[in-house]
Design a protein around this motif. Structure first.
Motif, PDB file in Angstrom:
ATOM      1  N   TYR A  78       0.835  -1.200   0.000  1.00 33.60           N
ATOM      2  CA  TYR A  78       0.000   0.000   0.000  1.00 33.60           C
ATOM      3  C   TYR A  78       0.873   1.255   0.000  1.00 33.60           C
ATOM      4  O   TYR A  78       0.693   2.172  -0.820  1.00 33.60           O
ATOM      5  N   ALA A  79       1.853   1.288   0.890  1.00 32.48           N
ATOM      6  CA  ALA A  79       2.739   2.447   0.979  1.00 32.48           C
ATOM      7  C   ALA A  79       3.574   2.617  -0.281  1.00 32.48           C
ATOM      8  O   ALA A  79       3.858   3.743  -0.716  1.00 32.48           O
ATOM      9  N   ALA A  80       3.987   1.503  -0.889  1.00 33.21           N
ATOM     10  CA  ALA A  80       4.802   1.568  -2.105  1.00 33.21           C
ATOM     11  C   ALA A  80       4.032   2.207  -3.253  1.00 33.21           C
ATOM     12  O   ALA A  80       4.581   3.033  -4.005  1.00 33.21           O
ATOM     13  N   ARG A  81       2.769   1.860  -3.407  1.00 36.55           N
ATOM     14  CA  ARG A  81       1.983   2.439  -4.504  1.00 36.55           C
ATOM     15  C   ARG A  81       1.748   3.929  -4.275  1.00 36.55           C
ATOM     16  O   ARG A  81       1.818   4.723  -5.217  1.00 36.55           O
ATOM     17  N   LEU A  82       1.498   4.303  -3.026  1.00 35.29           N
ATOM     18  CA  LEU A  82       1.348   5.734  -2.750  1.00 35.29           C
ATOM     19  C   LEU A  82       2.669   6.474  -2.952  1.00 35.29           C
ATOM     20  O   LEU A  82       2.680   7.620  -3.425  1.00 35.29           O
TER      21      LEU A  82
ATOM     22  N   ALA B 281      -8.779  -4.610   4.811  1.00 35.59           N
ATOM     23  CA  ALA B 281      -9.674  -4.515   5.966  1.00 35.59           C
ATOM     24  C   ALA B 281     -10.715  -5.632   5.943  1.00 35.59           C
ATOM     25  O   ALA B 281     -11.070  -6.192   6.989  1.00 35.59           O
ATOM     26  N   GLU B 282     -11.188  -5.988   4.769  1.00 30.15           N
ATOM     27  CA  GLU B 282     -12.226  -7.019   4.663  1.00 30.15           C
ATOM     28  C   GLU B 282     -11.688  -8.414   4.948  1.00 30.15           C
ATOM     29  O   GLU B 282     -12.351  -9.229   5.604  1.00 30.15           O
TER      30      GLU B 282
ATOM     31  N   SER C  94       2.531   1.742   8.058  1.00 32.51           N
ATOM     32  CA  SER C  94       2.317   1.922   6.619  1.00 32.51           C
ATOM     33  C   SER C  94       1.108   2.797   6.308  1.00 32.51           C
ATOM     34  O   SER C  94       0.996   3.329   5.200  1.00 32.51           O
ATOM     35  N   GLY C  95       0.167   2.918   7.254  1.00 33.67           N
ATOM     36  CA  GLY C  95      -1.032   3.717   7.022  1.00 33.67           C
ATOM     37  C   GLY C  95      -2.179   2.963   6.395  1.00 33.67           C
ATOM     38  O   GLY C  95      -3.212   3.573   6.078  1.00 33.67           O
ATOM     39  N   ILE C  96      -2.067   1.661   6.244  1.00 37.95           N
ATOM     40  CA  ILE C  96      -3.136   0.893   5.601  1.00 37.95           C
ATOM     41  C   ILE C  96      -4.334   0.681   6.517  1.00 37.95           C
ATOM     42  O   ILE C  96      -5.418   0.316   6.070  1.00 37.95           O
TER      43      ILE C  96
END
Length: 708
Positions: A445-449, A479-480, A514-516
């Protein structure tokens, strides 16, 4: 065939307690407190993943001298103070023996005998040497090396060569010793109140060629190349000081350890950081990336060197022996004699997390000021990494990164908890591969951002939007699929059947970093991490105390890893707006500092996860590495997170949001590079003052003020 022990597993042969470790780049020496290297265990002089000295024992008049003390100002040198045992009937000795050792792509030792008596004395000194040329992996497993090979006497020198002739060691001594295949002997007469000295050098050989030493014969330690490099590192690094005495000492050790762990002999203009001594003195993708990320407030050169080196070694083809795949970032580089059989080859790629972390570090290093031209040159490597994440990394197309080793020689687990039993469920059962780790989805997630931010800055808004959309989709799916509503935490992984591996682990702290994680789930995680099942009082356990596989003396199932706790602290500060986040961050950070005090200011790779009240001090893990790069760098991440310091050099913005514990007093960063200028930050609790910020820069943060 059973795979050989590798970097993922705890060491079988203990280096022993009370040993002295000296380090210089990819060279290190393990010895007794007398300076002796005793055969039969893990002690020795190691060069490029091979033990080139397995015995180095000094005898005075045929017996071991008595130890007095070990003095070590720097990690690459030490003075061993010894004495002749008193003669019968006398309480005191009059003969002092000093061994001054320097490790620098080999070993140099000055022997000094000082007669403190009023009569001349005779002494016989013998130095016994052997080399088994064992591969580092063989030593870790307790397997014998290939043997001593050939020994050649040449005047004042000994040449030791491995049985295959690929490696060797040239030992030379001054002061006309008697030289035999077993070593050197001096018979000396020392006048009253006088000294006698000799020098011994040990220079590694590769393919019959003696390598150039990094310290010349007769040269003082302070003028050797390791000393010069460490001085340059200190001069160019940000100086970080603190009122808190343990924090101040720990930060000083951090700076020095990251200096001596640097490897300068790989291709490229900038150094890279080795993972740690004694067992990981080489480039590791994950470890080197995270360590250089944490070190950004000190210096950006480690991040730049690590990124450039890993880009050069990035996977180009599919090779199941080494697990190389196009775009995949290297796991570890090995140079020892068994390099072609250990883990399938000298370049091993069996890691799932180094590839997204490469992209994360690239964007972060760009913000902290590595040259834009370097970043542009590395963009193709970042894009290849994202391609790997989309294809080889996502084995079944469900949007999650998974791993499964390609052959039985590879690592069973390929995240940071990479021991064979590191991933298990609440009952203690091992997860079945392919495995999708929770923290790795956060890294993705962090890598794509991160790549989206670079695309936006470099004029590619379409790519930026596409990557942000992919990141948002991953956050929703994560999350799901990973959240366990009946438990209140994320599963550590999904197994091959996409069932949650439901143990409570410290990995969730990486997810926060990571902020996810959504705010709702973060609030629940804060409560779980604050519980005594996870918090030992000295840091977070890797596995909660009520889980089936919990063992506080294990490598990954209940121990405390300082870098792991530091990442969780940074994650908590990301969610500082939530109740309890800052308080827990303070508690964990102060717990780590208490542990650092018990370890002399140097946090080890890991320590046992017993509760603080159980023994009153942290219990060492027997084979923990020290110094170890990401453990040494962990205090920097604590300071950065709690100071709330973020740089954005391209947009000329400095952000400060201090949330420092009151017990820390003032924390000062002096000489922090902001573009072409250097600033001084003085912070305490929730306020900060900045001096020297250029007029064109913007200072953000409600509690920060600038004195320009």
């Amino acid at each position: 065939m059973t795979a050989p022990l590798n970097a993922a597993e705890p060491v079988v042969v203990s280096a022993g307690s009370g040993l002295v470790t000296l380090v210089d780049g990819a060279t290190f020496c393990l010895s007794e407190a007398t300076g002796d290297v005793i055969p039969g265990g893990a002690q020795g002089l190691y060069f490029r993943d091979a033990r080139v000295l397995s015995r180095f024992e000094l005898r005075l008049d045929g017996a071991p001298p008595s130890p007095l003390s070990v003095l070590s100002q720097e990690a690459y040198s030490a003075r061993f103070l010894l004495r002749r045992p008193p003669v019968p009937g006398r309480a005191d000795s009059t003969l002092l023996l000093v061994r001054e050792r320097l490790v620098a792509d080999g070993l140099r030792e000055a022997l000094t005998v000082e007669n403190l008596g009023t009569e001349a004395t005779t002494a016989s000194l013998s130095l016994w040497v052997t080399a088994d040329f064992a591969d580092l992996f063989a030593v870790k497993e307790g397997r014998p090396g290939p043997g001593e090979g050939n020994v050649q006497v040449d005047h004042d020198s000994l040449v030791l060569t491995s049985p295959d002739g690929d490696r060797g060691l040239l030992l030379a001594a001054t002061e006309n010793p008697i030289v035999t295949p077993a070593g050197f002997t001096w018979r000396v007469v020392v006048p009253p109140r006088a000294t006698w000295s000799a020098e011994v050098t040990a220079q590694p050989m590769l393919d019959g060629r003696v390598l150039q030493p990094r310290a010349n014969r007769g040269e003082g330690v302070e003028t050797s190349r390791p000393a010069q490099q460490l001085r340059r590192w200190r001069q160019t690094s940000t100086t970080i000081t603190a009122d808190h005495p343990v924090l101040a000492e720990t930060l000083r050790r951090t700076e020095d350890d990251l200096g001596v762990l640097q490897i300068h002999d790989l291709p490229g203009d900038q150094p890279v950081v080795a993972a740690g001594a004694p067992w990981f003195m080489t480039l590791f993708g994950r470890d080197s990336l995270l360590s250089s990320y944490m070190a950004l407030p000190l210096e950006t050169s480690l991040a730049q060197g690590t990124l450039q080196t890993l880009a050069r070694l990035q996977g180009r083809r599919v090779d199941p022996h080494t697990e190389e795949e196009p775009g995949r970032i290297l796991h570890e580089l090995r140079l020892g004699p068994d390099r072609d059989t250990a883990l399938g080859g000298s370049h091993y790629y069996g890691t799932v997390d180094a590839t997204p972390l490469f992209v994360v570090l690239l964007a972060e290093a760009w913000r902290w000021g590595i040259p834009e031209q370097v970043v542009r040159e590395l963009l193709p490597a970042a894009d290849a990494a994202l391609e790997w994440m989309d294809h080889h990394g996502d084995r079944d197309g469900d949007g999650f990164l998974e791993y499964q080793r390609a052959t039985d020689r590879g690592l069973v687990n390929q995240g940071w908890k990479d021991s064979f039993d590191g991933i298990n469920d609440a009952a203690g059962h091992l997860g079945a591969a392919p495995i999708a780790l929770c923290e790795v989805q956060g890294y993705a997630y962090a890598a794509r951002l991160a790549r989206a931010q670079l695309a936006e800055a470099f004029g590619d808004p379409d790519t930026a939007q596409r990557l942000r959309d992919r990141a948002a989709e991953l956050r929703t799916a994560f999350a799901e699929r990973f959240w366990l509503p009946d438990r209140g935490w994320f599963a550590v992984a999904l197994d091959r059947d996409k069932r949650p591996v439901d143990a409570l682990t410290s990995n969730v702290g990486h997810c926060l970093w990571s902020g996810i994680v959504t705010d709702e789930h973060a609030a629940a995680l804060i409560e779980r991490l604050a519980d005594s099942r996870m918090d030992t009082g000295y840091g977070l356990r890797t596995l909660a105390a009520d889980m089936g596989a919990y063992n506080p003396m294990s490598y990954h199932n209940g121990s405390v890893w300082p870098h792991d706790t530091a990442i969780a602290v940074a994650g908590l500060i990301r969610y500082a707006h939530l109740p309890g986040a800052v308080e827990l961050a303070h508690r964990l950070a102060n717990g780590l500092l208490d542990a650092a005090a018990a370890f002399g200011g140097r946090l080890p790779e890991l320590f046992c996860g017993f509760a603080r009240h159980r023994f009153g001090q942290p219990v060492p893990y027997p084979t923990s590495c020290s110094p170890q790069a990401w453990a040494s760098a962990a205090p920097l991440l604590l300071v950065r997170a709690l100071l709330g310091v973020e740089l954005d050099v391209p947009s000329r913005t400095l952000t400060l949001q201090p949330r420092l514990p009151a017990t820390w007093g003032h924390v000062v960063l002096n000489g922090l590079a902001v573009g072409c200028a250097q600033v001084r930050i003085d912070a305490a609790q929730d306020s900060a003052m900045v001096d020297g910020l250029p007029d064109e820069w913007v200072l953000k943060g409600a509690a920060a003020t600038a004195d320009q």
